[in-house]
Design a protein around this motif. Structure first.
Motif, PDB file in Angstrom:
ATOM      1  N   ARG A 294       0.905  -1.159   0.156  1.00 20.83           N
ATOM      2  CA  ARG A 294       0.069   0.180  -0.056  1.00 20.83           C
ATOM      3  C   ARG A 294       0.672   1.296  -0.113  1.00 20.83           C
ATOM      4  O   ARG A 294       0.719   2.366  -0.822  1.00 20.83           O
ATOM      5  CB  ARG A 294      -1.095   0.064   1.099  1.00 20.83           C
ATOM      6  CG  ARG A 294      -1.865   1.025   1.233  1.00 20.83           C
ATOM      7  CD  ARG A 294      -3.196   0.995   2.337  1.00 20.83           C
ATOM      8  NE  ARG A 294      -2.313   1.166   3.622  1.00 20.83           N
ATOM      9  CZ  ARG A 294      -2.902   0.905   4.898  1.00 20.83           C
ATOM     10  NH1 ARG A 294      -4.297   0.812   4.666  1.00 20.83           N
ATOM     11  NH2 ARG A 294      -2.302   1.072   5.878  1.00 20.83           N
ATOM     12  N   ASP A 295       1.883   1.340   1.024  1.00 16.49           N
ATOM     13  CA  ASP A 295       2.715   2.697   0.941  1.00 16.49           C
ATOM     14  C   ASP A 295       3.471   2.868  -0.292  1.00 16.49           C
ATOM     15  O   ASP A 295       3.448   3.913  -1.043  1.00 16.49           O
ATOM     16  CB  ASP A 295       3.498   2.640   2.232  1.00 16.49           C
ATOM     17  CG  ASP A 295       2.894   2.563   3.548  1.00 16.49           C
ATOM     18  OD1 ASP A 295       1.554   3.032   3.437  1.00 16.49           O
ATOM     19  OD2 ASP A 295       3.557   2.564   4.607  1.00 16.49           O
ATOM     20  N   ASP A 296       4.158   1.731  -0.865  1.00 14.38           N
ATOM     21  CA  ASP A 296       4.857   2.069  -2.236  1.00 14.38           C
ATOM     22  C   ASP A 296       3.718   2.207  -3.337  1.00 14.38           C
ATOM     23  O   ASP A 296       4.311   3.017  -4.223  1.00 14.38           O
ATOM     24  CB  ASP A 296       5.359   0.692  -2.498  1.00 14.38           C
ATOM     25  CG  ASP A 296       6.362   0.282  -1.474  1.00 14.38           C
ATOM     26  OD1 ASP A 296       6.948   1.160  -1.182  1.00 14.38           O
ATOM     27  OD2 ASP A 296       6.498  -1.042  -1.139  1.00 14.38           O
ATOM     28  N   ALA A 297       2.460   1.618  -3.271  1.00 19.32           N
ATOM     29  CA  ALA A 297       1.526   2.004  -4.287  1.00 19.32           C
ATOM     30  C   ALA A 297       1.125   3.408  -4.115  1.00 19.32           C
ATOM     31  O   ALA A 297       1.045   4.139  -5.325  1.00 19.32           O
ATOM     32  CB  ALA A 297       0.334   1.112  -4.232  1.00 19.32           C
ATOM     33  N   GLU A 298       0.916   4.075  -3.076  1.00 17.96           N
ATOM     34  CA  GLU A 298       0.655   5.516  -2.816  1.00 17.96           C
ATOM     35  C   GLU A 298       1.736   6.442  -3.417  1.00 17.96           C
ATOM     36  O   GLU A 298       1.489   7.201  -4.020  1.00 17.96           O
ATOM     37  CB  GLU A 298       0.373   5.741  -1.370  1.00 17.96           C
ATOM     38  CG  GLU A 298      -0.774   5.212  -0.756  1.00 17.96           C
ATOM     39  CD  GLU A 298      -2.018   5.806  -1.182  1.00 17.96           C
ATOM     40  OE1 GLU A 298      -2.034   6.962  -1.894  1.00 17.96           O
ATOM     41  OE2 GLU A 298      -3.328   5.310  -0.935  1.00 17.96           O
ATOM     42  N   HIS A 299       2.984   5.999  -2.946  1.00 14.22           N
ATOM     43  CA  HIS A 299       4.055   6.445  -3.656  1.00 14.22           C
ATOM     44  C   HIS A 299       4.061   6.648  -5.079  1.00 14.22           C
ATOM     45  O   HIS A 299       4.593   7.604  -5.881  1.00 14.22           O
ATOM     46  CB  HIS A 299       5.451   6.152  -2.923  1.00 14.22           C
ATOM     47  CG  HIS A 299       6.733   6.731  -3.589  1.00 14.22           C
ATOM     48  ND1 HIS A 299       7.124   8.114  -3.434  1.00 14.22           N
ATOM     49  CD2 HIS A 299       7.556   6.191  -4.609  1.00 14.22           C
ATOM     50  CE1 HIS A 299       8.123   8.223  -4.113  1.00 14.22           C
ATOM     51  NE2 HIS A 299       8.428   7.295  -4.688  1.00 14.22           N
ATOM     52  N   LEU A 300       4.119   5.710  -5.654  1.00 16.96           N
ATOM     53  CA  LEU A 300       4.042   5.326  -7.301  1.00 16.96           C
ATOM     54  C   LEU A 300       3.031   6.161  -7.927  1.00 16.96           C
ATOM     55  O   LEU A 300       3.115   6.780  -8.685  1.00 16.96           O
ATOM     56  CB  LEU A 300       4.008   3.825  -7.420  1.00 16.96           C
ATOM     57  CG  LEU A 300       5.206   3.341  -7.270  1.00 16.96           C
ATOM     58  CD1 LEU A 300       4.956   1.655  -7.243  1.00 16.96           C
ATOM     59  CD2 LEU A 300       6.377   3.604  -8.130  1.00 16.96           C
ATOM     60  N   ALA A 301       1.693   6.213  -7.114  1.00 20.36           N
ATOM     61  CA  ALA A 301       0.504   6.994  -7.777  1.00 20.36           C
ATOM     62  C   ALA A 301       0.695   8.628  -7.372  1.00 20.36           C
ATOM     63  O   ALA A 301       0.428   9.004  -8.557  1.00 20.36           O
ATOM     64  CB  ALA A 301      -0.782   6.584  -6.754  1.00 20.36           C
ATOM     65  N   GLN A 302       1.513   9.045  -6.642  1.00 18.08           N
ATOM     66  CA  GLN A 302       1.932  10.494  -6.462  1.00 18.08           C
ATOM     67  C   GLN A 302       2.847  10.794  -7.555  1.00 18.08           C
ATOM     68  O   GLN A 302       2.871  11.659  -8.241  1.00 18.08           O
ATOM     69  CB  GLN A 302       2.454  10.597  -5.295  1.00 18.08           C
ATOM     70  CG  GLN A 302       1.448  10.572  -3.995  1.00 18.08           C
ATOM     71  CD  GLN A 302       2.234  10.712  -2.661  1.00 18.08           C
ATOM     72  OE1 GLN A 302       3.237  10.880  -2.605  1.00 18.08           O
ATOM     73  NE2 GLN A 302       1.248  10.507  -1.590  1.00 18.08           N
ATOM     74  N   ALA A 303       3.790   9.672  -7.966  1.00 17.30           N
ATOM     75  CA  ALA A 303       4.620  10.081  -9.274  1.00 17.30           C
ATOM     76  C   ALA A 303       3.934  10.113 -10.400  1.00 17.30           C
ATOM     77  O   ALA A 303       4.139  10.908 -11.114  1.00 17.30           O
ATOM     78  CB  ALA A 303       5.792   9.013  -9.252  1.00 17.30           C
ATOM     79  N   GLY A 304       2.963   9.339 -10.410  1.00 11.42           N
ATOM     80  CA  GLY A 304       2.115   9.163 -11.690  1.00 11.42           C
ATOM     81  C   GLY A 304       1.170  10.489 -11.958  1.00 11.42           C
ATOM     82  O   GLY A 304       1.313  11.226 -12.967  1.00 11.42           O
ATOM     83  N   ALA A 305       0.669  10.946 -10.950  1.00 10.67           N
ATOM     84  CA  ALA A 305      -0.013  12.207 -10.804  1.00 10.67           C
ATOM     85  C   ALA A 305       0.842  13.550 -11.310  1.00 10.67           C
ATOM     86  O   ALA A 305       0.159  14.356 -12.069  1.00 10.67           O
ATOM     87  CB  ALA A 305      -0.699  12.256  -9.398  1.00 10.67           C
ATOM     88  N   GLU A 306       2.164  13.284 -10.744  1.00 11.48           N
ATOM     89  CA  GLU A 306       2.878  14.516 -11.034  1.00 11.48           C
ATOM     90  C   GLU A 306       3.372  14.653 -12.670  1.00 11.48           C
ATOM     91  O   GLU A 306       3.403  15.629 -13.492  1.00 11.48           O
ATOM     92  CB  GLU A 306       4.292  14.568 -10.323  1.00 11.48           C
ATOM     93  CG  GLU A 306       5.187  15.367 -10.749  1.00 11.48           C
ATOM     94  CD  GLU A 306       4.840  16.952 -10.963  1.00 11.48           C
ATOM     95  OE1 GLU A 306       5.357  17.491 -11.555  1.00 11.48           O
ATOM     96  OE2 GLU A 306       4.071  17.158  -9.982  1.00 11.48           O
TER      97      GLU A 306
END
Length: 217
Positions: A42-54
């Motif tokens: 979950r924490d890794d997925a949230e981090h990757l999602a934030q990178a994707g949003a940027e």
């Protein structure tokens, strides 16, 4: 007690797998896809999602980002179903996965690009060379076992993580390196049209299994 009772001369209907009931999700169910993937925690997925949003913002893309819980690196598509899912397929896939050793690996992304599908193009993160090799080794070993189990997997040839879909094509470019430690691979039943991933099994690395046992002491 058997799942089905057959009459003499009449073939028994195959036992069926019952998918999760999905409530409160918009969209018309279009069927199911069974596949294997590497899925971040979950924490890794949230981090990757934030990178994707940027990256989405930087390139002016309009397609919605996939939810963090659906981010993954595909290994094999196992089968697709309109509605009836043979339980034997699930059991064969699980048994095949249990025979595949997976030491775990760091999965790093160093590039982003669009795949040109002449429509709503996937915008993806691409693995570095070392991660490509690790994913390929797992994919090939898993594919061998799936075929031995009588299944007909279709490998995902280019390791990547899809972030969103958009008509705009973004050329391949370098990004600030990001990723996670892939300590397990997962069997997923995707509910097509509803954006729901039902997880049917995880196969952790020996280190991950050891950590899980220690946390339970």
């Amino acid at each position: 007690m058997p799942d089905q009772i057959s009459l003499p001369g009449v073939p028994a209907e195959p036992a069926l797998f019952q998918p999760e009931a999905v409530h409160g999700r918009a969209g018309q169910l279009r069927g199911y896809n069974l596949f294997f993937a590497l899925v971040p925690l979950r924490d890794d997925a949230e981090h990757l999602a934030q990178a994707g949003a940027e990256l989405r913002r930087r390139h002016g893309l309009r397609g919605p980002c996939l939810p963090p819980q659906n981010l993954h690196v595909s290994l094999h598509a196992v089968a697709g179903y309109a509605n009836r899912i043979p339980r034997s397929d699930i059991e064969a896939a699980r048994a095949a996965a249990a025979r595949v050793p997976w030491p775990g690996s760091s999965i790093l992304f160093d590039r982003a690009s669009s795949f040109n599908t002449a429509g709503n193009n996937p915008f993806v993160l691409r693995c570095d060379a070392q991660s490509d090799d690790a994913v390929t080794r797992l994919r090939d070993a898993l594919g061998d076992e799936l075929r031995r189990a009588g299944l007909r997997p279709k490998p995902s040839r280019t390791p990547h993580m899809t972030l969103l879909y958009d008509p705009i094509l973004v050329p391949e470019h370098l990004i600030e390196q990001t990723g996670w430690i892939a300590a397990r691979f997962t069997l997923i039943l995707s509910h097509q049209g509803r954006g729901h991933h039902e997880r049917l099994g995880d196969w952790p690395s020996p280190d991950e299994e050891s950590r899980a046992r220690d946390s339970q002491k």
